[in-house]
Write an enzyme that holds these catalytic residues in place. Structure first.
Site: not given
Ligand code: FRU
Length: 615
Positions: A155-156, A213, A273, A327
């Site tokens: 993901n991110d 994360f 976060r 986020e």
């Molecule tokens: C955004 C998120 C962040 C977090 C991460 C966890 O997509 O929810 O806030 O750090 O993904 O994988």
């Protein structure tokens, strides 16, 4: 043996081959399986091999695998171990444990009536030892020129930085499956933002404080944090029962990180976060923006040393889109209209609550005095809601720190939490957007907006010029152009249209199965829409079929488009990145034609160029 990762291109992010064909009996193949109960099994590694291949069935729940090294718990990973069938296998790297006894103490989630039933799970006979992993791409929808993980879930993008001529892209990664779990930081490196070399191991892996994360990295040129001059310092969220902020440093440009033993350095009593920090050179202090996720606000801290943080202000309650969690922030300053005037931009990713459902990147423009961010307001004194990309598939956008030439280069995650885990790929999930440069411009309403322009490096993607049209009329009857067929039709389209007398100009990308994406330029509304309802495979999620619409800030019916088509994505940049949409598409065969028509009056193509892409 060593896994060799070639100097690859973005596209050569290759998945693992299935290992289901390799068999391992209960007590041979160097693996001993002992069933202790209906949901508890010990797997003892007795033979040699660099990787233990763990069979996965995606529809299963996670099994908890406690890795015991010489009898001591080393770490715990969660893997959807196969029950009825093996979808694919993931490698567990044994090389760090060479010379030690390895036992996996596995607790499965399945309800079993008897141990005999538990023994029949497909995973036990398919766990194997191997020295190499086959990374041949078998995925139809793996992009040709967008960054993807070598295998597993992504993901991110996070912790991105530029140093010594190299762009470092870290990302949220699950090395043990193609769904969200075991969050670690993967790492890829590029000299040109296009060709990425994948590092095989996670640079930050879960520990006693939790999963790793998102976060950011920065170069500590003065050594202010005590980890040495020019150390790359990563700040990330350790996520378990609580979310706390931790530090790690690297002296080898991010190849390896050492976690700070004093972690966590910042704690709150509520969910917070994705720390994003930068060195404020004017005030000689670190500035940190932290997402106070459920409170829909960003917290701004300062610190002289990255360890002691002082809360300076809070921004956002009641402002902008408030529907989802807040986020992945980012805060930076840029010139407006290329002039000496400057504004600050606060990126604030939210999920759900995007303009077309699910995840999206909103941003605020304003001023920042080192402690407080003051947003711009409109004529009525309200803070306008602004979106960086009006497609459904651009999330968690943040920038590289320390980029050269004052560039503000960003990358997003090209998916949406609504369906990211369901898209029709298997051995990897998700790609990144192309790199983009953020530029600020003033629009007719007097507001400052952010344009996203494909980074100049993307021009190197251009291969053969397959269409070059100087001038052509567009009327009611569609005018069609063939798209390149090489490389599954991946291409870049540059299109310049004059349509002052037209009502709508429709641009359709279609294939021989009748699947299509329709872009409609609504001249009066000054918008462009993207309809992917019949784009190919859409039924994996009810949230996938959609029409998205962006303002294009055009003038007198002039629209200039840059489209990047990859195997499963289309990025649309209108009028120099002022209107942007990123949307995934899964055509069963590549789109092969572009057809244009105009309703309510004729329009003109001023220029059309189509380039194949073949890196
Ligand atoms: C955004 C998120 C962040 C977090 C991460 C966890 O997509 O929810 O806030 O750090 O993904 O994988």
């Amino acid at each position: 043996m060593k896994i060799s990762i070639p100097k690859t291109m973005a596209t050569l992010a290759l998945p693992l081959a299935m290992s289901a064909s390799i068999t391992a009996a209960a007590t041979d193949g160097g693996i001993k399986v002992e069933h202790l109960g209906t949901n508890n099994t010990l797997v003892r590694v007795e033979g040699d091999g660099r990787y233990l291949m763990l069979p996965v069935q995606e529809s299963n729940d996670d099994a908890t695998i406690n890795v015991l090294v010489d009898g001591r718990l080393d770490r715990t990973i969660n893997v959807r171990l196969a029950k009825a069938k093996t979808d694919y296998s993931v490698p567990f790297d044994l090389s760090p444990y060479k010379g030690h006894d390895i036992v996996l103490n596995i607790v499965t989630s399945q309800n079993r009536a008897s141990v005999r039933e538990a023994k029949e799970d497909a995973c036990w006979s398919n766990i194997t030892l191997t020295d190499t992993i086959d990374t041949t791409n078998r995925e139809k929808y793996r992009p040709v020129y967008h960054h993807t993980p070598l295998y597993g879930w992504m993901n991110d993008p996070n912790g991105m930085f530029y140093k010594d001529g190299e762009w470092h892209l870290c990302y949220q990664w699950n090395p043990y499956g193609s769904k969200w779990q075991n969050l670690s930081w993967g790492h890829s490196v590029s000299r040109d933002l296009i060709n990425w070399e994948h590092r095989p191991d996670a640079v930050l892996a879960p520990d006693g404080l939790g999963m790793i994360f998102s976060g950011s990295s920065a170069i500590d040129t003065s050594g202010s944090a005590g980890f040495g001059k020019d150390a790359v310092i990563a700040m990330y969220t350790s996520a378990a029962a609580s979310q706390v902020q931790s530090l790690a440093w690297s002296h080898d440009n991010g190849e390896t990180f050492t976690k700070y033993p004093g972690n966590p350095v910042l704690t709150l009593e509520s969910e917070a976060r994705d720390p994003n920090m930068f060195w404020d050179a004017e005030r000689n202090i670190w500035v940190l923006t932290l997402a106070h996720a459920l409170d829909h606000e960003m917290l701004i801290y300062t610190s002289p040393d990255m360890k002691e943080w002082t809360l300076q202000s809070r921004f956002g309650r009641g402002l902008g889109a408030q529907d989802g969690v807040w986020e992945c922030p980012d805060l930076f300053e840029l010139p407006v209209d290329g002039s000496d005037r400057k504004k600050w931009v606060l990126l604030c990713n939210i999920n759900p609550g995007g303009p077309f459902g699910g995840s999206a990147t909103q941003y605020f423009t304003g001023d920042f005095d080192g402690k407080t961010f003051t947003p711009d307001t409109d004529a009525e004194g309200n803070v306008p809601t602004k979106w960086l990309d009006y497609g459904k598939d651009n999330y968690a956008t943040v920038s590289f720190s320390d980029a050269p030439d004052s560039r503000r280069t960003v990358i997003g995650w090209m998916s949406n939490w609504q369906y990211a885990a369901e898209v029709p790929t298997r051995q990897f999930r998700s790609a990144n957007t192309l790199p983009r440069e953020i530029e600020l411009f003033t629009a007719d309403d007097g507001q400052v907006y952010a344009a996203s322009v494909p980074s100049p490096e993307t021009e190197a993607l251009r291969g053969k010029l397959t269409q070059n049209v100087g001038r052509a009329g567009i009327g009611k009857k569609p005018r069609s152009y063939a798209l390149p067929s090489a490389n599954d039709g991946v291409c870049e389209i540059l299109l310049d249209i004059e349509a002052p007398k037209s009502k709508n100009v429709t641009m359709t990308l279609g294939n021989k199965e009748g699947e299509h994406v329709t872009l409609t330029y609504d001249v009066a509304a000054n918008t462009l829409s993207f309809d992917r309802r019949e784009s190919g495979i859409t039924d994996f999620s009810q949230d996938f079929p959609a029409v998205t619409t962006t303002p294009v800030f055009g003038q007198n019916g002039h629209l200039e488009l840059r489209l990047f088509i990859d195997r499963s994505s289309i990025e649309v940049f209108a009028n120099g990145g002022r209107g942007v949409m990123t949307n995934l598409v899964f055509p069963t065969v590549p789109y092969s034609t572009l057809s244009l028509k105009s309703d309510g009056g004729n329009a003109k193509i001023k220029n059309l160029k189509i380039y194949s892409i073949g890196i």
